[in-house]
Design an enzyme around this catalytic site. Structure first.
Site, PDB file in Angstrom:
ATOM      1  N   CYS A   1       0.837  -1.043  -0.076  1.00 56.18           N
ATOM      2  CA  CYS A   1       0.080  -0.171  -0.008  1.00 56.18           C
ATOM      3  C   CYS A   1       0.826   1.274  -0.015  1.00 56.18           C
ATOM      4  CB  CYS A   1      -0.860  -0.038   1.249  1.00 56.18           C
ATOM      5  SG  CYS A   1      -1.774   1.487   1.646  1.00 56.18           S
TER       6      CYS A   1
ATOM      7  N   CYS B   1       0.549   3.544   3.089  1.00 59.46           N
ATOM      8  CA  CYS B   1       0.934   2.836   4.380  1.00 59.46           C
ATOM      9  C   CYS B   1       2.513   2.779   4.190  1.00 59.46           C
ATOM     10  CB  CYS B   1       0.593   1.307   4.420  1.00 59.46           C
ATOM     11  SG  CYS B   1      -1.166   1.054   4.491  1.00 59.46           S
TER      12      CYS B   1
ATOM     13  N   ASP C   1      27.321  18.170 -28.284  1.00 59.74           N
ATOM     14  CA  ASP C   1      28.668  18.708 -28.608  1.00 59.74           C
ATOM     15  C   ASP C   1      29.085  18.005 -30.038  1.00 59.74           C
ATOM     16  OD1 ASP C   1      31.520  19.050 -28.014  1.00 59.74           O
ATOM     17  OD2 ASP C   1      31.760  17.326 -27.455  1.00 59.74           O
TER      18      ASP C   1
END
Length: 726
Positions: A31, A34, A411
């Protein structure tokens, strides 16, 4: 990474002992609400500076005092959260028929059906009620037990709300509804745990890349030792078909190594003495000996696993919003449930029983599990999938930002180009052939370490021409070199320098300028004041650079930019060949930083792609810094937000596509989770919300958002571009 027998200490470099981190693998963590409460409880424990619960990887990371297993489990007792033992991790993520939760739910279903049958056959009411009650207790006992603990603490989590709802249903005589709610809640809990464990299994597979044991030669004898016992300098014996246990350098033998687990490269890579190899790579063809260069916890694969496991800490903006929303959400719903229960009876004279029933149904919908889990499951699934394909994304915040990029700056050297000059043109100015020019030029340049000189020597090897023997070699830094061949003086270097030495390139100035306008570097060869040849070199474009730029534009990237310290002609040449929109040349590192900031102000989020070393300031300044070829490169791993582990530019479109897919899934999940709750509230107002519909809406939404997040496992790199590169 994890020691399943307890917490593993991870020392943060530069921190005091009280800033050490301890990792605890967990079981029983399903959960999301929880998990947040458990995190807060651990954070408040004595001696704990900080605590993080990673729901999607089922880990607790504690900063500060090392907690005992008993302390951790006592803090998690409210939701049966425990520290995992080794045997409890076997088979996680697999379908298990003997799962206790599944078995009790099955028995509860049988009892529920028997109760319905008893009612249909007109058995005494007490028989049906007894069967419904038994089904309720058996189907929901695991949650009732947790719910009672939560209620005693005034902690209104999902288990507590469901316990209140079922007890209330019993109190008003809704025995069948109570049994259906308990059964659906048990089944949904089992499905939620199974789906979450499947997501975790995809992340856990990263930890299984490296072997647990290795064959090492010590004191002249071969020994089998644990990978964790390997020391820097140990020599590993790796036979065909075995995995390499540590990062190291090949000291003996040649082979082909599959290092897809690290870099995502699909084809084996040839390795010979002096080459670097990575832990977790699979040795294909030959036996090799490898000298260990990094301990187990410092290997590239260990860093990948650690960074992927910690990706949830770098919370995405969407997750931050969800966390703030969830804190005020449940109290509001509790107030609404109370209002629905008392206002219609008191204000409108309605019957109490139906409205109390609606309030109980609304309580079940109140838990924000689906909303809280909506973002983490998508982030960790996407990060884990990207890691398996050689892309390291260092957190949810970077994943989400990469999905919003409007401009990508590159680059040049080592990014769009290979970073290695090659000979492109050999133009004899007298009556020599190209081969004769190479004989002379390579003879002089083989004594030089300059990159251009090495390129000329490589060209001679490719053409299989012998090189001339030279005497009295003299290097002239920044200009070229001199030497004698068969007693005659020769010069090789820049045309300008050789012009200062008395050579006349006037008739060929137009040719030299044309080559330079094409972005090529021109080297001249002369003998005793006589111009002999012009050799042009260029940094070769990556095979798939054109396809990558095209793919990015197809994905909707509005602007691609080339930022380079090279001269303008070379930059324009690369941009013209690849299709890059804009170029900025002859830039110092601080100039690249200014350009990145300008593009951010002009056109939204900017990604910067570089090698992770020379481009570190620009990578840090960009909204998303993307480093090329990070395997084994500490600077790239530390500097960039996203690392393309192989030197493979084709992974860039995959990264953008994965990030956008993750962002899309996160938005879908949040919208769906909120929408289901709003729909449930609307059904409750006219009294249409039932208990079984409420539990289906809540747990069903949680399962669906997790399954939706796992769809990200289907995203894969474009194999056509990778074949072009190979």
């Amino acid at each position: 990474m994890c020691d399943f027998k307890g917490g593993k200490r991870v020392t943060l470099r530069g921190y005091a002992k009280d800033r050490e981190q301890h990792v605890y693998p967990l079981v029983g963590l399903t959960c999301a609400d929880c998990a947040a409460k458990f995190e807060e409880k651990v954070r408040q424990a004595e001696g704990v500076i900080d605590a993080r619960v990673h729901l999607a990887t089922s880990r607790l990371v504690v900063t500060g005092r090392k907690l005992s297993i008993e302390e951790v489990e006592r803090l998690g007792a409210f939701d049966d959260i425990r520290v995992a033992r080794r045997e409890e991790t076997v088979g996680l993520g697999r379908f298990r028929w003997r799962d206790p939760l599944l078995l009790t739910s099955a028995i509860a279903l049988v009892l529920l059906l028997l109760a319905e049958l008893a009612e249909w056959l007109l058995f005494p009411t007490a028989v049906a009620i007894g069967l419904f009650a038994a089904a309720t207790i058996l189907g929901g006992w695991n949650h009732f037990r947790r719910g009672m603990v939560a209620l005693l603490r005034l902690d209104f989590n999902m288990n507590a709300l469901m316990t209140i709802a079922v007890a209330g249903a019993w109190a008003i005589g809704y025995w069948a509804e109570a049994a259906v709610v308990a059964f659906l809640f048990g089944v949904s809990g089992w499905l939620e745990r199974t789906v979450m464990e499947s997501a975790r299994a995809s992340i856990r597979s990263l930890m299984d890349w490296a072997p647990k044991t290795a064959t090492v030669r010590r004191e002249g004898e071969e020994q089998s030792v644990s990978a964790e016992e390997l020391k820097v300098g140990d020599v590993l014996i790796v036979r065909p078909g075995e995995k390499i246990a540590a990062d190291g350098e090949v000291v003996k033998g040649s082979t082909a190594v599959n290092q897809a687990a690290i870099t995502g490269e699909s084809l084996p890579v040839e390795k010979s003495p002096g080459d670097e190899v990575f832990a977790g790579s699979l040795n294909h063809s030959g036996a090799i000996e490898v000298r260990v260069t990094r301990r187990a916890e410092e290997t590239t694969i260990a860093k990948i696993v650690a960074l992927v496991g910690e990706a949830e800490e770098q919370r995405a903006p969407a997750q931050a919003f969800v966390d703030r929303f969830a804190r005020v959400y449940t109290p509001i719903v509790l107030a609404l449930a109370f209002a629905i229960a008392v206002i219609p009876p008191l204000a409108l004279g309605a019957a109490w029983k139906p409205w109390v029933y609606e309030a109980l149904a609304l309580l079940i919908v109140a838990c924000p599990c689906a909303l809280v889990v909506s973002t983490p499951v998508a982030v960790v699934t996407a990060v884990g999938n990207a890691a398996r394909h050689g892309v390291l994304i260092k957190g949810g915040v970077h994943l989400e930002k990469a999905g919003t990029l409007q401009t990508i700056a590159f680059d040049k050297t080592g990014t769009l180009t290979r970073g290695e000059p090659v000979v492109t043109d050999i133009i004899p100015l007298q009556d020599q052939s190209e081969a004769q020019v190479l004989v002379l030029a390579a003879g002089i340049e083989r004594l030089s370490e300059h990159p251009l000189a090495l390129a000329i020597v490589r060209k001679a090897k490719e053409k299989r021409v012998p090189v001339a023997h030279v005497d009295h070699f003299q290097s002239v830094p920044g200009r070229g070199a001199k030497a004698y061949i068969a007693g005659t003086p020769y010069w090789i270097g820049s045309p300008r320098w050789m012009g200062e030495e008395g050579f006349d390139f006037g008739p060929w100035e137009e040719t030299i300028h044309r080559l330079q306008d094409e972005g090529k570097t021109v080297v001249a060869l002369g003998r005793d004041r006589e111009a002999l040849a012009i050799i042009a070199l260029a940094d070769e474009l990556r095979d798939n650079a054109v396809h990558v730029i095209r793919a990015l534009k197809q994905l909707g990237i509005r602007r691609t930019v080339l930022l380079t310290g090279d001269h303008a002609a070379a930059a324009r040449s690369v941009a013209r060949q690849t299709g890059v929109d804009e170029t900025c040349a002859e830039l110092l590192p601080e100039d690249k930083v200014r350009q990145v900031r300008r593009y951010t102000e002009e056109g939204g989020p900017v990604g910067m792609v570089g090698d992770g070393i020379n481009d570190a300031p620009a990578l840090a300044t960009a909204d998303v810094g993307i480093a090329m070829g990070g395997a084994g490169t500490d600077v790239a791993l530390e500097t960039a937000d996203i690392v393309l582990m192989a030197d493979d530019l084709s992974k860039l479109p995959f990264t953008v596509r994965m990030s956008r897919a993750a962002l899309r899934v996160i938005r879908q999940n949040i919208a769906f989770a909120v929408g289901i709750k709003v729909l449930a509230f609307l059904l409750a107002i006219p009294g249409w919300l039932t208990l079984w519909l409420a539990i289906g809406a809540d747990m069903g939404a949680t399962i669906l958002v997790m399954l939706n997040g796992m769809r990200l496992l289907k995203e894969k790199p474009d194999m056509e571009m990778r074949r072009d590169e190979s």
